[in-house]
Design an enzyme around this catalytic site. Sequence first.
Site, PDB file in Angstrom:
ATOM      1  N   TRP A 161       0.967  -1.043   0.248  1.00 35.46           N
ATOM      2  CA  TRP A 161      -0.149  -0.036   0.007  1.00 35.46           C
ATOM      3  C   TRP A 161       0.840   1.215   0.015  1.00 35.46           C
ATOM      4  O   TRP A 161       1.676   1.376   0.769  1.00 35.46           O
ATOM      5  CB  TRP A 161      -0.793  -0.209   1.333  1.00 35.46           C
ATOM      6  CG  TRP A 161      -1.781   1.117   1.232  1.00 35.46           C
ATOM      7  CD1 TRP A 161      -2.774   1.713   0.381  1.00 35.46           C
ATOM      8  CD2 TRP A 161      -2.105   1.978   2.486  1.00 35.46           C
ATOM      9  NE1 TRP A 161      -3.543   2.573   0.960  1.00 35.46           N
ATOM     10  CE2 TRP A 161      -3.003   2.975   2.202  1.00 35.46           C
ATOM     11  CE3 TRP A 161      -1.563   1.964   3.812  1.00 35.46           C
ATOM     12  CZ2 TRP A 161      -3.833   3.660   3.059  1.00 35.46           C
ATOM     13  CZ3 TRP A 161      -2.265   2.660   4.542  1.00 35.46           C
ATOM     14  CH2 TRP A 161      -3.222   3.915   4.320  1.00 35.46           C
ATOM     15  N   ASP A 242      -0.637  -5.193   9.456  1.00 37.86           N
ATOM     16  CA  ASP A 242      -1.536  -4.411   9.015  1.00 37.86           C
ATOM     17  C   ASP A 242      -2.808  -5.280   8.625  1.00 37.86           C
ATOM     18  O   ASP A 242      -2.762  -5.833   7.607  1.00 37.86           O
ATOM     19  CB  ASP A 242      -0.954  -3.427   7.753  1.00 37.86           C
ATOM     20  CG  ASP A 242      -1.982  -2.483   7.145  1.00 37.86           C
ATOM     21  OD1 ASP A 242      -3.304  -2.275   8.100  1.00 37.86           O
ATOM     22  OD2 ASP A 242      -1.567  -1.815   6.514  1.00 37.86           O
ATOM     23  N   LYS A 278     -13.326  -0.757   6.648  1.00 34.63           N
ATOM     24  CA  LYS A 278     -13.789  -1.571   5.468  1.00 34.63           C
ATOM     25  C   LYS A 278     -14.911  -2.494   5.901  1.00 34.63           C
ATOM     26  O   LYS A 278     -15.961  -2.715   5.268  1.00 34.63           O
ATOM     27  CB  LYS A 278     -12.823  -2.258   4.677  1.00 34.63           C
ATOM     28  CG  LYS A 278     -11.574  -1.550   4.420  1.00 34.63           C
ATOM     29  CD  LYS A 278     -11.668  -0.690   3.367  1.00 34.63           C
ATOM     30  CE  LYS A 278     -10.259   0.273   3.137  1.00 34.63           C
ATOM     31  NZ  LYS A 278     -10.003   0.937   2.139  1.00 34.63           N
TER      32      LYS A 278
HETATM   33  N1  PMP Z   1      -3.627  -0.747   5.276  1.00 32.70           N
HETATM   34  C1  PMP Z   1      -3.890  -0.985   4.163  1.00 32.70           C
HETATM   35  C2  PMP Z   1      -3.182  -1.988   3.258  1.00 32.70           C
HETATM   36  C3  PMP Z   1      -5.136  -0.449   3.382  1.00 32.70           C
HETATM   37  O1  PMP Z   1      -5.333  -0.693   2.044  1.00 32.70           O
HETATM   38  C4  PMP Z   1      -5.609   0.752   4.223  1.00 32.70           C
HETATM   39  C5  PMP Z   1      -6.879   1.435   3.333  1.00 32.70           C
HETATM   40  N2  PMP Z   1      -6.692   1.757   1.958  1.00 32.70           N
HETATM   41  C6  PMP Z   1      -5.186   1.248   5.436  1.00 32.70           C
HETATM   42  C7  PMP Z   1      -4.193   0.466   5.798  1.00 32.70           C
HETATM   43  C8  PMP Z   1      -5.998   2.144   6.227  1.00 32.70           C
HETATM   44  O2  PMP Z   1      -7.060   2.451   5.841  1.00 32.70           O
HETATM   45  P1  PMP Z   1      -7.793   3.496   7.065  1.00 32.70           P
HETATM   46  O3  PMP Z   1      -6.777   4.319   7.701  1.00 32.70           O
HETATM   47  O4  PMP Z   1      -8.779   4.306   6.353  1.00 32.70           O
HETATM   48  O5  PMP Z   1      -8.154   2.645   8.003  1.00 32.70           O
END
Ligand code: PMP
Length: 430
Positions: A161, A242, A278
């Site tokens: 990411w 993560d 999500k």
């Molecule tokens: N880690 C990964 C791999 C992700 O794809 C995302 C969202 N795109 C996140 C962390 C963090 O998302 P958020 O801060 O919206 O929880």
Amino acid sequence: MPPSMSLTAQVLARNTNVPIFYAASRAASSFWGKVPMGPPDVILGITEAYKKDKHPKKVNLGVGAYRDDEGKPFILPSVRKAEELIYSKCMNHEYAPIAGEAVYTKAVAELAFGQCSLALKEKTNCTVQTLSGTGALRLGLEFITKHYEQVKEVWFPTPTWGNHPQICNTLKLPHKKYRYYDPKTHGFNLQGACEDICSMPEGSIILLHACAHNPTGVDPKKEEWQTLSKIIKEKKLLPFFDMAYQGFATGNVDNDAYAVRLFEKEGHQLMLAQSFAKNMGLYGERVGALTFLCGDPDTAANMMSQLKIMIRTMYSNPSINGSRLVTEILTSPELKKEWLEDVKLMADRIITMRKRLRSGIEKHGNKNNWKHITDQIGMFCYTGLKPNEVERLTKEFHIYLTKDGRISVAGISSNNVDYIAEAMHKVTSK
Ligand code: PMP
């Protein structure tokens, strides 16, 4: 006096003996005049271009947010119910504790590590509420810069990411890459990953996507996780998981926590970033958590005290709305059951769209192998489309996606799947 001069500059030039050339430029008079224009965010840039496009068949496959089969944002029925329950309780808006409410942190840690977790039972974990997954990663990595006594070097899978390396850059934390995705097989490169892990300096940090890897949709199988756990342990590395998509990979939150729970069982002192963006559709609520498994309760208590200091000086304490929703769902057996069904519904729709996209391309007699579309899991599919093919998809078919060929399967629906399949067939056929 030049008419283009700002009022302030004109006043300055008139009332003081400031030379005109000094007062003339607005930028020069700003405290921030030397701040350069930064590059736009890649994903948000795609959405901007999509919004400007007037074509009736345009499709946005860039953004990583779930959509229903009509292409609309989805409010989970279980979340709606939790909202109504909270509203009916007429709760106040007092500050949350610095680390978040204990009932919240306990519930989310249990969701990740399971009810039989020894670490949770023996209180060797330290869990704090964070500003979604990004906030958890940022806080965790910043904690490393301040308190980690081993090799301060973070290893990311290739690819990963985009925000992962950016957070390290911001923190001036060195980062490197290990092999993960094999473009030839469109699958996991176990051998490459193991070779790279063996070359990592003892004590360094290895970032692992717990499930539904973004951007590839490729996860290690259970036996592969076991191999990874073994060599990561041997090399005395610090695993940082993560987990932004728990439930999105298989439709089952326990299955998707396999790697995290395995590593706990094998005695790793791991770190974990969780997000409820999500799997509860709480994108804008910014609700997540950061956990350290610290080995013993005294260390966990010390870590908590330092985390609180860091949080206090960053934003004082977390927001209360999103965490109340998560708590309501996770602590009520009926609501939790409904939520698990909602998660399954989202995951199943994505799996159905994968099948329909693949069969749609194959129906046109396309000669390429598209098995990976259904092999890969989670929200994203790494299609293998080349940059020129991606460009054609956007220019000729008004289909928007990242240059690396990643598509968000959540953006595919019954209405557009045939159109996308035909377009993908056309740009990949000679
Ligand atoms: N880690 C990964 C791999 C992700 O794809 C995302 C969202 N795109 C996140 C962390 C963090 O998302 P958020 O801060 O919206 O929880």
